[in-house]
Write a protein that holds these residues in place. Structure first.
Motif, short mmCIF file in Angstrom:
data_model
loop_
_atom_site.label_atom_id
_atom_site.label_comp_id
_atom_site.label_asym_id
_atom_site.label_seq_id
_atom_site.Cartn_x
_atom_site.Cartn_y
_atom_site.Cartn_z
N THR A 14 3.58 -22.20 28.80
CA THR A 14 3.06 -22.26 30.16
C THR A 14 4.21 -22.34 31.16
O THR A 14 5.10 -23.18 31.02
N LEU A 15 4.18 -21.46 32.17
CA LEU A 15 5.28 -21.39 33.12
C LEU A 15 4.91 -21.96 34.49
O LEU A 15 5.69 -22.71 35.08
N PHE A 16 3.72 -21.59 35.00
CA PHE A 16 3.35 -22.00 36.35
C PHE A 16 1.88 -22.43 36.40
O PHE A 16 1.07 -22.00 35.58
N THR A 17 1.59 -23.26 37.41
CA THR A 17 0.21 -23.58 37.76
C THR A 17 -0.16 -22.69 38.94
O THR A 17 0.60 -22.60 39.92
N CYS A 18 -1.29 -22.00 38.83
CA CYS A 18 -1.69 -21.02 39.84
C CYS A 18 -3.08 -21.32 40.38
O CYS A 18 -3.83 -22.11 39.81
N GLU A 19 -3.42 -20.66 41.46
CA GLU A 19 -4.75 -20.74 42.05
C GLU A 19 -5.46 -19.42 41.84
O GLU A 19 -4.93 -18.35 42.17
N PHE A 20 -6.65 -19.48 41.28
CA PHE A 20 -7.43 -18.29 40.99
C PHE A 20 -8.15 -17.81 42.25
O PHE A 20 -8.65 -18.62 43.03
N GLY A 21 -8.16 -16.49 42.48
CA GLY A 21 -8.82 -15.96 43.66
C GLY A 21 -9.20 -14.50 43.49
O GLY A 21 -9.16 -13.96 42.38
N LYS A 22 -9.55 -13.85 44.58
CA LYS A 22 -9.98 -12.46 44.52
C LYS A 22 -9.64 -11.78 45.84
O LYS A 22 -9.87 -12.32 46.92
N ILE A 23 -9.05 -10.57 45.73
CA ILE A 23 -8.77 -9.75 46.91
C ILE A 23 -9.46 -8.40 46.68
O ILE A 23 -9.08 -7.64 45.79
N GLY A 24 -10.49 -8.12 47.48
CA GLY A 24 -11.26 -6.89 47.28
C GLY A 24 -11.93 -6.90 45.92
O GLY A 24 -12.67 -7.82 45.58
N GLN A 25 -11.68 -5.87 45.12
CA GLN A 25 -12.26 -5.77 43.79
C GLN A 25 -11.36 -6.36 42.71
O GLN A 25 -11.70 -6.34 41.54
N ASN A 26 -10.19 -6.85 43.11
CA ASN A 26 -9.21 -7.34 42.14
C ASN A 26 -9.16 -8.86 42.11
O ASN A 26 -9.14 -9.51 43.16
N PHE A 27 -9.14 -9.42 40.91
CA PHE A 27 -8.93 -10.86 40.75
C PHE A 27 -7.43 -11.15 40.84
O PHE A 27 -6.60 -10.34 40.42
N THR A 28 -7.08 -12.29 41.36
CA THR A 28 -5.67 -12.63 41.57
C THR A 28 -5.39 -14.06 41.13
O THR A 28 -6.30 -14.88 40.99
N VAL A 29 -4.13 -14.34 40.90
CA VAL A 29 -3.65 -15.71 40.72
C VAL A 29 -2.42 -15.90 41.61
O VAL A 29 -1.52 -15.06 41.60
N GLN A 30 -2.43 -16.95 42.39
CA GLN A 30 -1.31 -17.24 43.29
C GLN A 30 -0.53 -18.42 42.72
O GLN A 30 -1.09 -19.49 42.46
N ILE A 31 0.76 -18.22 42.53
CA ILE A 31 1.61 -19.28 41.96
C ILE A 31 1.72 -20.43 42.95
O ILE A 31 2.07 -20.24 44.12
N ILE A 32 1.42 -21.63 42.46
CA ILE A 32 1.48 -22.82 43.31
C ILE A 32 2.75 -23.62 43.04
O ILE A 32 3.50 -23.95 43.96
N GLU A 33 2.99 -23.92 41.76
CA GLU A 33 4.16 -24.73 41.41
C GLU A 33 4.50 -24.52 39.94
O GLU A 33 3.66 -24.07 39.16
N PRO A 34 5.74 -24.86 39.54
CA PRO A 34 6.09 -24.78 38.12
C PRO A 34 5.24 -25.74 37.32
O PRO A 34 4.86 -26.83 37.80
N TYR A 35 4.92 -25.36 36.10
CA TYR A 35 4.06 -26.20 35.25
C TYR A 35 4.81 -27.46 34.84
O TYR A 35 5.97 -27.42 34.43
N ASP A 36 4.14 -28.60 34.99
CA ASP A 36 4.71 -29.90 34.65
C ASP A 36 3.87 -30.50 33.52
O ASP A 36 2.75 -30.96 33.74
N ALA A 37 4.43 -30.48 32.30
CA ALA A 37 3.69 -30.98 31.14
C ALA A 37 3.40 -32.48 31.28
O ALA A 37 2.33 -32.95 30.89
N GLY A 38 4.35 -33.24 31.82
CA GLY A 38 4.14 -34.67 31.99
C GLY A 38 3.01 -34.96 32.95
O GLY A 38 2.16 -35.84 32.69
N LYS A 39 2.95 -34.24 34.03
CA LYS A 39 1.87 -34.41 35.02
C LYS A 39 0.53 -34.05 34.40
O LYS A 39 -0.47 -34.72 34.64
N GLU A 40 0.52 -33.01 33.60
CA GLU A 40 -0.71 -32.60 32.93
C GLU A 40 -1.19 -33.66 31.96
O GLU A 40 -2.39 -33.93 31.84
N PHE A 41 -0.25 -34.28 31.25
CA PHE A 41 -0.61 -35.32 30.29
C PHE A 41 -1.22 -36.54 30.99
O PHE A 41 -2.23 -37.08 30.56
N ILE A 42 -0.61 -36.94 32.09
CA ILE A 42 -1.11 -38.09 32.85
C ILE A 42 -2.49 -37.79 33.42
O ILE A 42 -3.40 -38.63 33.39
#
Length: 244
Positions: A210-238
């Motif tokens: 896992t590299l980044f945490t993203c936000e899922f969205g949609k532009i027109g007919q296309n689904f998108t993911v916008q990069i929010i921040e680098p993935y933090d395994a420690g934060k995910e664990f907590i």
């Protein structure tokens, strides 16, 4: 290097030559057309008669002939003196068919020299491949006493090869939790609805990392993911420890 073995061809003849510095310093390949020409020349075939194409598995005699030609070619390419490739002779016998499929090839950038053998009776292809690392070691300036600035230059070149390597990127969206019983009832073609309360965050991964945490969205007919921040395994664990 992996391109040396053609996936849809089983009657190429191939040999991997080792050297003092590498177990795969040289790879030589001859297609069935080249083998047919060599057999015809060795056994006195009429040079004006078309050579019959080989569309079957190569025989032991044909592989032995390929081995003789491969060894002569490797000796010519080996060179001499301080710039010699230090190929180990005698080389292994040429392989084809099932043995060729079983061969494990260490992949990486390589130099390819392709020769086309042309006679009135037909033509064939003969290919020599050498790993880039071997070529740079023996034919470049990568000697033991290489200046520091040239070491940095070669390091940058290798890093560039790595940076150009293609990887598959995947974005994963958590939908909902299921019991094992519900999972066992899933079937091909079933549509899984995304609930309105489904999280909008997605994880961008490459090669199961896992590299980044993203936000899922949609532009027109296309689904998108916008990069929010680098993935933090420690934060995910907590976050997983906090009851929802």
């Amino acid at each position: 290097m992996a391109e040396a073995r053609r996936a849809d061809v089983e009657n190429d003849a191939l040999v991997v030559a080792a050297s003092a510095t590498s177990p795969d310093a040289l790879m030589l390949i001859a297609d069935a057309g080249a083998i047919a020409l060599l057999v015809s020349a060795l056994f006195g075939g009429d040079p004006d008669m078309p050579v019959t194409p080989i569309d079957r598995a190569l025989t032991s005699i044909e592989l032995e002939l390929a081995s003789v030609v491969f060894e002569a070619t490797a000796k010519a390419l080996n060179g001499s003196g301080v710039r010699a490739l230090s190929i180990k002779f005698p080389m292994p016998s040429a392989i084809s068919g099932k043995d060729l499929k079983k061969l494990v090839i260490r992949d990486g950038p390589a130099v390819r020299i392709a020769f086309t053998l042309i006679t009135p009776s037909g033509e064939g292809r003969f290919t020599v491949m050498m790993p880039q690392r071997v070529l740079l070691l023996h034919r470049g300036d990568a000697g033991a006493d290489l200046p520091q600035e040239q070491e940095a230059e070669w390091s940058a070149r290798f890093s560039e090869e790595v940076m150009r390597s293609g990887v598959r990127v995947e974005a994963t969206i958590p939908l909902s939790r299921m019991t094992l019983g519900e999972l066992s009832e899933l079937f091909v073609g079933q549509v899984l609805e995304m609930p309105e309360t489904a999280p909008t965050s997605a994880r961008l991964s490459a090669r199961r990392k896992t590299l980044f945490t993203c936000e899922f969205g949609k532009i027109g007919q296309n689904f998108t993911v916008q990069i929010i921040e680098p993935y933090d395994a420690g934060k995910e664990f907590i976050a997983g420890l906090v009851p929802r």
